[in-house]
Design a protein around this motif. Structure first.
Motif, mmCIF file in Angstrom:
data_model
loop_
_atom_site.group_PDB
_atom_site.id
_atom_site.type_symbol
_atom_site.label_atom_id
_atom_site.label_comp_id
_atom_site.label_asym_id
_atom_site.label_seq_id
_atom_site.Cartn_x
_atom_site.Cartn_y
_atom_site.Cartn_z
ATOM 1 N N MET A 82 0.845 -1.190 0.000
ATOM 2 C CA MET A 82 0.000 0.000 0.000
ATOM 3 C C MET A 82 0.882 1.242 0.000
ATOM 4 S SD MET A 82 -2.918 -1.192 2.721
ATOM 5 C CE MET A 82 -1.788 -1.240 4.096
ATOM 6 N N ASN A 83 0.789 2.021 -1.060
ATOM 7 C CA ASN A 83 1.563 3.255 -1.190
ATOM 8 C C ASN A 83 0.625 4.455 -1.237
ATOM 9 O OD1 ASN A 83 3.944 1.697 -1.418
ATOM 10 N ND2 ASN A 83 3.698 1.565 -3.645
ATOM 11 N N SER A 84 1.192 5.635 -1.025
ATOM 12 C CA SER A 84 0.417 6.887 -1.071
ATOM 13 C C SER A 84 -0.842 6.769 -0.226
ATOM 14 C CB SER A 84 0.070 7.237 -2.519
ATOM 15 O OG SER A 84 1.225 7.345 -3.306
ATOM 16 N N LEU A 85 -0.680 6.298 0.969
ATOM 17 C CA LEU A 85 -1.834 6.058 1.830
ATOM 18 C C LEU A 85 -2.543 7.355 2.205
ATOM 19 C CD1 LEU A 85 -0.322 3.206 3.960
ATOM 20 C CD2 LEU A 85 -2.509 3.078 2.778
ATOM 21 N N LYS A 86 -3.869 7.249 2.317
ATOM 22 C CA LYS A 86 -4.726 8.381 2.643
ATOM 23 C C LYS A 86 -5.484 8.083 3.944
ATOM 24 C CE LYS A 86 -5.621 9.056 -2.311
ATOM 25 N NZ LYS A 86 -6.671 9.146 -3.364
ATOM 26 N N PRO A 87 -5.924 9.106 4.632
ATOM 27 C CA PRO A 87 -6.719 8.867 5.850
ATOM 28 C C PRO A 87 -7.926 7.969 5.598
ATOM 29 C CG PRO A 87 -6.027 11.149 5.779
ATOM 30 C CD PRO A 87 -5.618 10.537 4.466
ATOM 31 N N GLU A 88 -8.522 8.065 4.420
ATOM 32 C CA GLU A 88 -9.682 7.232 4.122
ATOM 33 C C GLU A 88 -9.339 5.766 3.909
ATOM 34 O OE1 GLU A 88 -8.768 10.085 2.611
ATOM 35 O OE2 GLU A 88 -9.219 10.034 0.457
ATOM 36 N N ASP A 89 -8.060 5.424 3.888
ATOM 37 C CA ASP A 89 -7.655 4.010 3.836
ATOM 38 C C ASP A 89 -7.658 3.373 5.226
ATOM 39 O OD1 ASP A 89 -5.215 4.985 1.416
ATOM 40 O OD2 ASP A 89 -7.105 3.943 1.022
ATOM 41 N N THR A 90 -7.889 4.171 6.255
ATOM 42 C CA THR A 90 -7.939 3.644 7.613
ATOM 43 C C THR A 90 -9.057 2.626 7.755
ATOM 44 O OG1 THR A 90 -7.010 5.648 8.580
ATOM 45 C CG2 THR A 90 -8.326 4.244 10.029
ATOM 46 N N ALA A 91 -8.714 1.426 8.208
ATOM 47 C CA ALA A 91 -9.680 0.339 8.322
ATOM 48 C C ALA A 91 -8.989 -0.887 8.919
ATOM 49 C CB ALA A 91 -10.253 -0.024 6.958
ATOM 50 N N VAL A 92 -9.794 -1.871 9.249
ATOM 51 C CA VAL A 92 -9.254 -3.202 9.534
ATOM 52 C C VAL A 92 -9.196 -3.948 8.209
ATOM 53 C CG1 VAL A 92 -9.544 -5.371 10.776
ATOM 54 C CG2 VAL A 92 -10.188 -3.201 11.868
ATOM 55 N N TYR A 93 -8.040 -4.488 7.901
ATOM 56 C CA TYR A 93 -7.835 -5.197 6.648
ATOM 57 C C TYR A 93 -7.854 -6.699 6.912
ATOM 58 C CZ TYR A 93 -6.780 -0.925 4.141
ATOM 59 O OH TYR A 93 -6.882 0.317 3.543
ATOM 60 N N TYR A 94 -8.644 -7.410 6.092
ATOM 61 C CA TYR A 94 -8.829 -8.840 6.241
ATOM 62 C C TYR A 94 -8.346 -9.586 4.997
ATOM 63 C CZ TYR A 94 -12.076 -7.548 9.989
ATOM 64 O OH TYR A 94 -12.655 -7.043 11.127
ATOM 65 N N CYS A 95 -7.706 -10.683 5.245
ATOM 66 C CA CYS A 95 -7.306 -11.603 4.189
ATOM 67 C C CYS A 95 -8.415 -12.631 3.975
ATOM 68 C CB CYS A 95 -6.013 -12.298 4.617
ATOM 69 S SG CYS A 95 -5.415 -13.549 3.499
ATOM 70 N N ASN A 96 -8.600 -13.037 2.728
ATOM 71 C CA ASN A 96 -9.627 -14.015 2.392
ATOM 72 C C ASN A 96 -9.081 -14.965 1.334
ATOM 73 O OD1 ASN A 96 -12.059 -14.711 0.346
ATOM 74 N ND2 ASN A 96 -12.847 -14.528 2.417
ATOM 75 N N ALA A 97 -9.443 -16.234 1.436
ATOM 76 C CA ALA A 97 -8.935 -17.192 0.451
ATOM 77 C C ALA A 97 -9.876 -18.366 0.279
ATOM 78 C CB ALA A 97 -7.558 -17.697 0.884
ATOM 79 N N ASP A 98 -9.930 -18.875 -0.933
ATOM 80 C CA ASP A 98 -10.630 -20.124 -1.248
ATOM 81 C C ASP A 98 -9.603 -21.247 -1.235
ATOM 82 O OD1 ASP A 98 -12.647 -18.400 -3.667
ATOM 83 O OD2 ASP A 98 -13.156 -18.942 -1.612
ATOM 84 N N ILE A 99 -9.802 -22.192 -0.320
ATOM 85 C CA ILE A 99 -8.795 -23.212 -0.084
ATOM 86 C C ILE A 99 -9.404 -24.600 -0.204
ATOM 87 C CG2 ILE A 99 -7.146 -24.122 1.604
ATOM 88 C CD1 ILE A 99 -6.866 -21.302 2.707
ATOM 89 N N VAL A 100 -8.712 -25.452 -0.933
ATOM 90 C CA VAL A 100 -9.177 -26.827 -1.109
ATOM 91 C C VAL A 100 -8.671 -27.675 0.061
ATOM 92 C CG1 VAL A 100 -9.191 -28.846 -2.602
ATOM 93 C CG2 VAL A 100 -9.115 -26.553 -3.611
ATOM 94 N N VAL A 101 -9.602 -28.281 0.760
ATOM 95 C CA VAL A 101 -9.235 -29.140 1.887
ATOM 96 C C VAL A 101 -9.749 -30.549 1.626
ATOM 97 C CG1 VAL A 101 -9.179 -27.262 3.552
ATOM 98 C CG2 VAL A 101 -11.321 -28.482 3.160
ATOM 99 N N VAL A 102 -9.099 -31.503 2.233
ATOM 100 C CA VAL A 102 -9.464 -32.900 2.048
ATOM 101 C C VAL A 102 -9.877 -33.466 3.402
ATOM 102 C CG1 VAL A 102 -8.753 -35.178 1.285
ATOM 103 C CG2 VAL A 102 -7.853 -33.142 0.133
ATOM 104 N N THR A 103 -11.138 -33.800 3.498
ATOM 105 C CA THR A 103 -11.614 -34.475 4.707
ATOM 106 C C THR A 103 -12.101 -35.846 4.264
ATOM 107 O OG1 THR A 103 -13.773 -33.388 4.432
ATOM 108 C CG2 THR A 103 -12.183 -32.328 5.885
ATOM 109 N N SER A 104 -13.372 -36.102 4.341
ATOM 110 C CA SER A 104 -13.905 -37.324 3.758
ATOM 111 C C SER A 104 -14.120 -37.126 2.259
ATOM 112 C CB SER A 104 -15.220 -37.711 4.432
ATOM 113 O OG SER A 104 -16.152 -36.661 4.339
ATOM 114 N N VAL A 105 -14.203 -35.871 1.856
ATOM 115 C CA VAL A 105 -14.311 -35.505 0.442
ATOM 116 C C VAL A 105 -13.384 -34.327 0.179
ATOM 117 C CG1 VAL A 105 -16.689 -36.319 0.192
ATOM 118 C CG2 VAL A 105 -16.241 -33.961 0.900
ATOM 119 N N ILE A 106 -13.160 -34.057 -1.100
ATOM 120 C CA ILE A 106 -12.387 -32.882 -1.487
ATOM 121 C C ILE A 106 -13.361 -31.738 -1.677
ATOM 122 C CG2 ILE A 106 -10.881 -31.884 -3.216
ATOM 123 C CD1 ILE A 106 -9.878 -34.701 -3.836
#
Length: 122
Positions: A82-106
């Protein structure tokens, strides 16, 4: 148990830069799309940027040209420069991902990190 752990938030002056990281840990098969969201006080969570497993990216209009999303597939990590940050960029930032897991099924599940605070203020 799959977890996403963010780091790199903090306090920065307007015009400054920060780099956020988000690493996936646990037992999984692969990671598809990854993204960064943010939520400011009193506002809805919004997508900031996303990146496919192949490296294609998209950005919110408000951060286009200032933020760069990238990923290191070998480290199961996504970054947000993040460059040239502005006051309006103030927030909590969250990571999100789609992840393939293997349990009894994929199956593909959607995961969220715990969030990291970014504050832009003089």
């Amino acid at each position: 148990q799959v977890q996403l752990l963010e780091s790199g938030g903090g306090l920065v002056q307007p015009g400054g830069s920060l780099r956020l990281s988000c690493a996936a840990s646990g037992s999984f098969f692969r990671i598809y799309d990854m993204a960064w969201y943010r939520q400011a006080p009193g506002k809805q969570r919004e997508v900031v940027a996303n990146i496919t497993s192949g490296g294609s990216t998209n950005y919110a209009d408000s951060v286009e040209g200032r933020f760069t999303i990238s990923r290191d597939n070998a480290k199961n990590t996504v970054y947000l420069q993040m460059n040239s940050l502005k006051p309006e960029d103030t927030a909590v930032y969250y990571c999100n991902a789609d992840i393939v897991v293997v349990t009894s099924v994929i199956t593909t599940r959607n995961y969220w990190g715990q969030g990291t605070q970014v504050t832009v203020s003089s």
